[in-house]
Structure formats: structure tokens, C-alpha cells
Design an enzyme around this catalytic site. Structure first.
Site, PDB file in Angstrom:
ATOM      1  N   ASP A 364      19.111 -88.686 -36.012  1.00 27.29           N
ATOM      2  CA  ASP A 364      20.572 -88.881 -36.191  1.00 27.29           C
ATOM      3  C   ASP A 364      20.998 -90.246 -36.285  1.00 27.29           C
ATOM      4  O   ASP A 364      20.229 -91.278 -35.849  1.00 27.29           O
ATOM      5  CB  ASP A 364      21.554 -88.263 -35.120  1.00 27.29           C
ATOM      6  CG  ASP A 364      22.645 -87.568 -35.498  1.00 27.29           C
ATOM      7  OD1 ASP A 364      23.029 -88.116 -36.670  1.00 27.29           O
ATOM      8  OD2 ASP A 364      23.131 -86.797 -34.862  1.00 27.29           O
ATOM      9  N   GLU A 367      21.712 -94.342 -40.555  1.00 30.06           N
ATOM     10  CA  GLU A 367      22.207 -95.460 -41.472  1.00 30.06           C
ATOM     11  C   GLU A 367      22.299 -96.674 -41.014  1.00 30.06           C
ATOM     12  O   GLU A 367      22.431 -97.698 -41.712  1.00 30.06           O
ATOM     13  CB  GLU A 367      23.470 -94.543 -42.214  1.00 30.06           C
ATOM     14  CG  GLU A 367      24.736 -94.209 -41.374  1.00 30.06           C
ATOM     15  CD  GLU A 367      24.680 -92.957 -40.802  1.00 30.06           C
ATOM     16  OE1 GLU A 367      25.190 -92.818 -39.808  1.00 30.06           O
ATOM     17  OE2 GLU A 367      23.661 -92.127 -41.001  1.00 30.06           O
ATOM     18  N   ASP A 437      27.759 -85.030 -41.466  1.00 32.18           N
ATOM     19  CA  ASP A 437      28.850 -84.511 -40.750  1.00 32.18           C
ATOM     20  C   ASP A 437      29.790 -83.938 -41.887  1.00 32.18           C
ATOM     21  O   ASP A 437      31.039 -84.431 -41.666  1.00 32.18           O
ATOM     22  CB  ASP A 437      29.233 -85.166 -39.669  1.00 32.18           C
ATOM     23  CG  ASP A 437      28.466 -85.504 -38.598  1.00 32.18           C
ATOM     24  OD1 ASP A 437      27.276 -85.030 -38.700  1.00 32.18           O
ATOM     25  OD2 ASP A 437      28.508 -86.471 -37.938  1.00 32.18           O
TER      26      ASP A 437
END
Length: 779
Positions: A364, A367, A437
Site C-alpha cells: 500500500d 507512491e 482509494d
């Protein structure tokens, strides 16, 4: 300026430009190909230099540095604008550097695609401006693919602006010692993607089980709950192969990403994993690119300068919303550009999780999350220079570090990484990127299709979404059970998203607020439950087709989710954003507008979405999900099509209106397709493929290769696999099953194929064929 032209192959040309006499060393993070020995000729006419390989002709103006690219027969396909190269001196964290830009002239009638994944809802990138900095729901891969048959890869990792205007198309990056780009001539989109993979790495095979159905949510709060979900699926007889444990199995936020089961609700992690494996399911687990201040990783990395001190998720050590800033979490991302830091990351991952038998990684925030951004954050030092200089390549290095280390210790278990972000070359690391998300809304569902198609056109073939959207809290309010799973507004959205997810490279149900397990939506015999189960079972029946298509990705540089412009020369599909091909045979047209319920407009993002106290109610209505509906679908020209559900034949080049229902979306098969269908199973490897149905759709010649191996491990890289090629001759109505090529342990020596021919009038002809590995023809 200095200009350098390098041929990496006869189809791939690299252009390097730098201020005159400047010295620099550029080692690409994405490109791993060593330049081939390429035959080329050089001729000069005045100020023009003509450099020609077998596939590309490069014209270089020695007076102004302008470069243009032509086919071998002198057809111009890409041209730099006159004086389109620019170097603007700047200060990069105390070092002299340049803002670099290059502009190009595109034809008015060409379309361009790629540049990663954007939530714009559109496919074509003409007349678009993008601020390319990695984010939660936007991934940037600086590769453009043109309908003129070329690709343009801008090899820079700093924040970059891309803009396409009527007079020029340009890239401008914040930091660069040089302008560095590659032009690939592939004749078509598949050819360009093949060149990009040749340049930046091939995509390995995933295990067969990863193509089954995945269940997840934010988050399972105990090992009993996690194991209980798998038990429930097995009791219901609904297929399942993967379950995912989200965050906080490590305990509080100060222990963020400790990579250990420190939460007391997970007292026996080894038993939990064994219990899941004993039910023939697999577990992947959430890991992050950052660490809490009380973790062993933080304490080892911090003194060595391996952490990046900027705002990231979570912002508070307390599990409250909004974050309580009086108790800052102290969580910091690590520096994945540092090889020693990647070693430390894997050391704890291997000891705390991989050694217990975890099957894969949910990486997760790769980035990573960059909250409360300050310009000075970009001045932070990484192993390779300022954070500004390497910003967009963070996911490539973070994912690559885990992949390379796992490959280094095990060949028995293929690397499988689910990741939230990506950069050019990431396909070589066994990673499937999800779209972040995203919001639970119809508009968000609509956005996913072109997002996935552009991502696939960026050379990275594995992509998926949170089925049902991530933030679904607005569907809870005003609904009597408080979960939203029985709210018809959400039920319709979820079913349609699931049907779309059936035809993506990973079928994974996940999100917050509304539980996503099938039994929360009702029970067997009810329309919503049955529609969900039908899609999951359809996915499992297609596993032989999907796995064989995956092999065409690994072996033949193909692409699974295919924008229609990849396969059809039809101007009507150049910017079609709501249909696509899944492999070479299926035309998928998901229903992306509400038919049974009002379509409410819902807007949340990764910050506001966590606010569970938003005061909005959905007015629920009585809904009859058994009512028939209809949907329009455009069928591309150049072929004929069969309705998958009815076998009705249609000519391409027209829009048709189809009857649909809650359990059925428009789905078509291209004439000439040969599709293997697998047995009904509860998990991917439950039954051998000894009685496959081979469905042949007449109307054109066709070919399909069935690929099989040991379903996991890397023995296929040593040639330990088999292929069986089926060829359909439409004129003679003959299906030829060729000699089997290759062998592997456990391979079926003899099997039956149940051949079903679908005729133009919809009639079926069925024959059983005994196949012993030698050529058979079926008339």
C-alpha cells in the site's frame, strides 16, 4: 547543445540532449536493456544528417538540433518542433541542474494513449494537460502510444507536466541533467508495447490461483474473523482463492508497518495462515513504504539517514478521525533508492511474514502518500539525489526491492505483489497495480475503464480496482441495517462493478464502510446474491482462457485489457471509453449507469472519505431486481460478433440495443474465437483440466494456444510447461488440435475435449475428442 542518437535495436532509438559540454552520468532506473549491435547507415546533406536502421530513419538537423523520425519508406511519424528543446538552469537542493523540456508536433488526426492511469473518464490524451506526480488514485508512466504505430518514452523521474495543444505536445520535467527519451516504432500498439517491454523488462507469470476470486475489506480485525470468512465461503460453496489482511495487524500506529503480528487479536499467526492454506485458499498481507517510530525498521534505518521526513499516512498515533495532531504518528517513508535500505526492508519482511508462509504482498501507499506538502520536502536527500529528482520512480524501486529479494530466496513461490502505484518498467517485478482509494459511485466506476486501458497501454499489463469502490459510507446512512450491503442503491452498483471486475486481470472485492462478502448482500435464491455468485463462477470457468492469455503476455508481450483501437481499424472506437477486449476474444461492455435505482452523485476522496460522520442520507426505494432492462453496445467493424449469453450473431460496425438483467451485462465473442472453459470448482486448482469444453465460434479462421504448467514456481522459465494449439478452418469447418509441445510434472497424458461449435444461426454442434498429445482433426 550536445545531441546523441543511440540505437537500442533497429526499432528503438534513444535521444539524449544536454547543454554543450556539460558532463553527466545517466543510468536509467526503468531501462534494463543493453543496446544491441544495430546495423545503420549515415548520410549527410548540408545541415541534415540521415541515420537509417532497418526499421527507423532518424533525421537530425546539425544546425538547430531538431530530430524527426520516419518509417523506412520515408513516412514521417514524429517530429520535434523547431527549437523545441529547452534547458533552464535551476537549483536542486544546492546543486546546479536544469528544468528540461521537449516539444513535438503531432498530426491532427492521430490519437495518443497511455501515460499511466488517470481518473479523467476519457481514453484519448489529445488536448489534455497532466501534472504528473504520483498520487493515491493517479499513477504516471511517461509512455505515449500513438495510433500512427510509435511510442514515446520520456525517461525522467521528477514531477513532470505533459500537455497536448493544437500547435505542439510537450513534456517538461522539474529536474534533469539531460533530455532523455526513447522512440519505438512498432507499427501498432501491440508492437510498441512489445518494444517497451524489451526495453524495460518482460512480465513474469503469476500463479494460477491469483486469477481466482479475492475477498478483502478494510480491515479484518482478528484472525478468527479472517479465517471465518474463508470458512463461510467454503460452507456456501462460493469459489474463493485469495483473502487479504489489511493494516493494523501490527497494533497501534506507532508500530506502523512493523511486519509482525503484534495485535493481540492475532495471537497465533502461523496457525491462522495454516488454517487458510488447509482450506485451499491463499493469504496476502498489507505492507507499507513507511514505518512507525517504535518499529525495529525505523530504529535501524533512522540513524543511517534512510528515512524521508515528510507528512505521510497516518498523521496521528491515535485511531481517530480527523487525525489528532497533538499526538503525531511520527511515521516516515523509507528511501527505497538505497540498496541497503531495501535489504533491511526485506530482512524484516522475510523474518516476520514470509517465513510464516504468507503468499504475497499488498504494498500500500507505494507512491507514497505525501500529505501536508511543502516545497522543501523535495529537497530531502535520497540515495540518488534529491527527492525531487526521483519522485515518480518511488513505486518502481519500492516494489522492485521486494520482488528481487523474494526471487533471491525462493523459486518455489512466484512473486505476487498488489500495489497502489507504478512507474515504467514495473511489469518486470510480478506486480498488479490497483487504482487506489476510488469512490463508490457510478461516475467512479465509469472512470475505471479508460483508467485501466490507458494503464495497460503504458506497457504494464496487470491492473485492477476495488470492486464496489473504496469509500462507500454514504450508502450506510438512511439504511436500516447500518451496513449499506442491503441498500439497493449500493447493491446495484456493486453487482455492476463486480461484473466489470470479472473481466480484469485480478478480480478483487475490497473497500471500507460496507462489508463486501457475498453473504452480506443476501442469500442464495435472491437476485443480488445469485448475480454475484454467477459472476464469480463465470470467472472460474474462464481460468484456462485467462491463464493462457497470461502466457501470451509473458511469452508474446501481449496485453489482457485491450482498448478497442488495438484490434480494430474503426474510427468509432478511437476514443470509446466504456468497452474493451479481454484477451483477443471477448468484447466487454460493462453497464456503468444505474438502471434500477437513482444514480446519486457522491464525491469523496482519500481524506474526506474517512469522515464517517458526514450528514447525508440516501433515500432508499423499493426495487425489483427481477425486471428486464436494456443497454446499448457498439460492435466494432471488421468482424462479426456472437452474444455470449444467447449465441445470437451480429455484424460489426453498428450500435445495438440488448436485453439485460441484473445478472447479465453485454458480453460478446469475436467470430473465429476458440475458447477453453474449465470445470466448476471451489478454488483454481481443485480439478485437473481433463474435460475442458472447447467452444468454437464460426465465421472466421481462428487459433488459440492452451498453456499449462505447474501453476506456481519458476520452472516455466526453464521450459517446463506445455502448449496445445487449436486451429479453426472456417471454410472446411475443421478444428485441428496440434501435437502437444513441451512437458511438465503432473501433466495429463490423455484427456477429453468437449468441442462445441457455435454456428452463425446460433445452433450448437457438439463432439467429444480423446486427445493423447498427438494431432487430431475434428470435422
Amino acid at each position: 547543445m550536445d545531441v546523441e542518437v543511440q540505437f537500442y535495436s533497429s526499432q528503438i532509438v534513444r535521444i539524449l540532449k544536454s547543454p554543450l559540454g556539460s558532463k553527466f552520468k545517466k543510468e536509467s532506473l526503468s531501462v534494463i536493456k543493453t543496446p544491441e549491435k544495430v546495423a545503420f547507415s549515415i548520410n549527410q546533406n548540408g545541415d541534415l544528417l540521415f541515420i537509417r536502421s532497418a526499421n527507423v530513419k532518424v533525421d537530425l538537423n546539425l544546425k538547430n538540433g531538431q530530430v524527426s523520425f520516419n518509417t523506412p519508406n520515408n513516412q514521417l511519424f514524429l517530429n520535434e518542433t523547431l527549437l523545441g528543446s529547452a534547458f533552464t538552469e535551476c537549483n536542486d537542493a544546492g546543486l546546479k541542474s536544469y528544468i528540461v523540456s521537449q516539444s513535438f508536433t503531432l498530426n491532427k488526426d492521430e490519437n495518443i494513449y497511455g501515460l499511466g492511469q488517470q481518473q479523467r473518464g476519457k481514453l484519448s490524451l489529445r488536448n489534455v494537460k497532466l501534472n504528473m506526480v504520483q498520487g493515491n488514485t493517479d499513477d504516471y508512466v511517461p509512455l505515449l502510444v500513438s495510433t500512427k504505430g510509435y511510442g514515446l518514452f520520456w525517461d525522467n523521474y521528477s514531477p513532470t507536466v505533459f500537455e497536448d495543444k493544437s500547435d505542439s505536445t510537450f513534456f517538461r520535467s522539474d529536474i534533469g541533467d539531460c533530455i532523455d527519451y526513447y522512440v519505438m516504432y512498432g507499427d501498432n500498439a501491440d508492437g510498441v508495447i512489445a518494444q517497451m517491454r524489451d526495453l524495460t523488462g518482460q512480465a513474469p507469470m503469476f500463479p494460477l490461483w491469483t486469477y481466482g476470486f479475492w475477498q478483502s475489506k478494510e480491515r479484518y480485525k482478528s484472525q478468527n474473523e479472517l479465517v471465518g470468512v474463508v470458512k463461510k465461503y467454503r460452507e456456501l460453496g462460493v469459489p474463493l482463492d485469495g483473502i487479504i489482511q489489511d493494516w493494523q495487524y501490527w497494533g497501534n500506529n506507532y508500530l506502523w508497518n512493523a511486519m509482525e503480528f503484534l495485535n493481540t487479536e492475532f495471537p497465533e499467526p502461523k496457525k491462522m495462515i495454516d488454517d487458510i492454506h488447509n482450506m485451499n485458499a491463499h493469504l496476502i498481507i498489507s505492507i507499507w513504504s513507511s514505518f512507525g517510530p517504535q518499529t525495529k525498521q525505523f530504529r535501524e534505518m533512522e540513524p543511517k539517514g534512510m528515512l524521508l521526513n515528510f507528512g505521510t499516512w497516518p498523521q496521528s498515533g491515535l485511531e481517530t478521525w480527523p487525525p489528532n495532531r497533538e499526538y503525531p504518528s511520527g511515521v516516515q517513508p523509507y528511501d527505497p533508492f538505497n540498496p541497503e535500505a531495501r535489504d533491511i526492508y526485506w530482512k524484516y519482511l522475510n523474518k516476520g511474514l514470509f517465513s510464516l508462509g504468507i503468499d504475497g504482498w499488498w504494498m500500500d501507499s507505494t507512491e507514497p502518500d505525501h500529505l501536508d506538502f511543502k516545497p522543501s520536502d523535495f529537497d530531502l536527500k535520497t540515495y540518488l539525489g534529491s527527492f525531487r529528482k526521483v519522485r515518480n520512480a518511488f513505486p518502481l524501486m519500492a516494489v522492485g526491492g521486494v520482488s528481487d529479494h523474494q526471487r533471491g530466496v525462493s523459486s518455489d513461490k512466484r512473486v505476487f505483489i498488489l500495489t497502489r502505484s507504478a512507474f515504467a518498467g514495473q511489469q518486470r517485478f510480478g506486480a498488479n497495480t490497483w487504482s487506489g482509494d476510488v469512490n463508490s459511485s457510478w461516475q467512479s466506476l465509469r472512470n475505471q475503464i479508460p483508467a485501466g486501458l490507458n494503464f495497460s497501454l503504458s506497457g504494464i499489463p496487470y491492473w485492477n480496482t476495488d470492486i464496489g469502490g473504496f469509500f462507500a459510507g454514504s450508502y450506510n446512512r438512511g439504511w436500516n441495517d447500518g451496513t449499506g450491503a442491503k441498500n439497493p442503491l449500493y447493491q446495484e452498483l456493486y453487482v455492476r462493478w463486480l461484473q466489470f471486475g470479472t473481466f480484469t486481470p485480478m478480480m478483487r472485492s475490497h473497500g471500507t464502510d460496507v462489508p463486501r462478502e457475498i453473504y452480506n448482500f443476501g442469500k442464495k435464491g435472491e437476485p443480488i446474491f445469485d448475480a454475484i455468485e454467477k459472476s464469480i463462477n463465470l470467472r472460474y470457468s474462464l481460468l484456462p482462457y485467462i491463464y493462457s492469455t497470461a502466457w501470451s503476455v509473458t511469452k508474446g508481450q501481449s496485453t489482457i485489457m485491450r482498448a478497442l483501437m488495438m484490434d480494430f481499424d474503426d474510427k468509432n472506437v478511437a476514443d470509446l471509453n466504456n468497452e474493451y477486449m479481454f484477451g483477443k476474444s471477448f468484447l466487454v461492455a460493462p453497464i456503468v449507469t444505474a438502471q434500477y435505482t437513482p444514480e446519486t452523485v457522491i464525491k469523496t476522496d482519500e481524506n474526506s472519505g474517512w469522515n464517517k460522520n458526514e450528514k447525508k442520507d440516501n433515500k432508499t426505494v423499493a426495487v425489483d431486481f427481477t425486471q428486464p432492462k436494456s443497454a446499448k453496445t457498439y460492435l466494432p467493424a471488421g468482424t462479426t460478433w456472437f452474444d455470449f449469453w444467447t449465441n445470437t450473431k451480429y455484424n460489426g460496425g453498428q450500435e445495438i440495443t440488448l436485453a439485460t438483467s441484473i445478472d447479465k451485462m453485454p458480453l460478446f465473442v469475436k467470430a473465429g474465437s476458440i475458447i477453453p472453459f474449465g470445470p466448476a470448482v471451489q478454488f483454481a486448482t481443485e480439478k485437473k483440466w481433463d474435460k475442458l469444453e472447447i467452444r468454437v465460434y464460426e465465421g472466421a479462421n481462428g487459433e488459440f494456444s492452451l498453456y499449462e504448467d505447474e501453476n506456481d514456481n519458476y520452472n516455466y522459465e526453464k521450459g517446463i510447461y506445455s502448449t496445445i494449439t487449436f486451429k479453426w478452418d472456417d471454410k472446411s469447418k475443421t478444428l485441428t488440435i496440434a501435437d502437444r509441445k513441451g512437458t511438465f510434472p503432473g501433466m495429463l497424458a490423455e484427456r477429453k475435449f468437449h468441442v462445441v461449435k457455435i454456428a452463425a444461426n446460433g445452433n450448437k454442434t457438439e463432439k467429444d475428442v480423446v486427445y493423447k498429445g498427438k494431432k487430431v482433426s475434428v470435422k
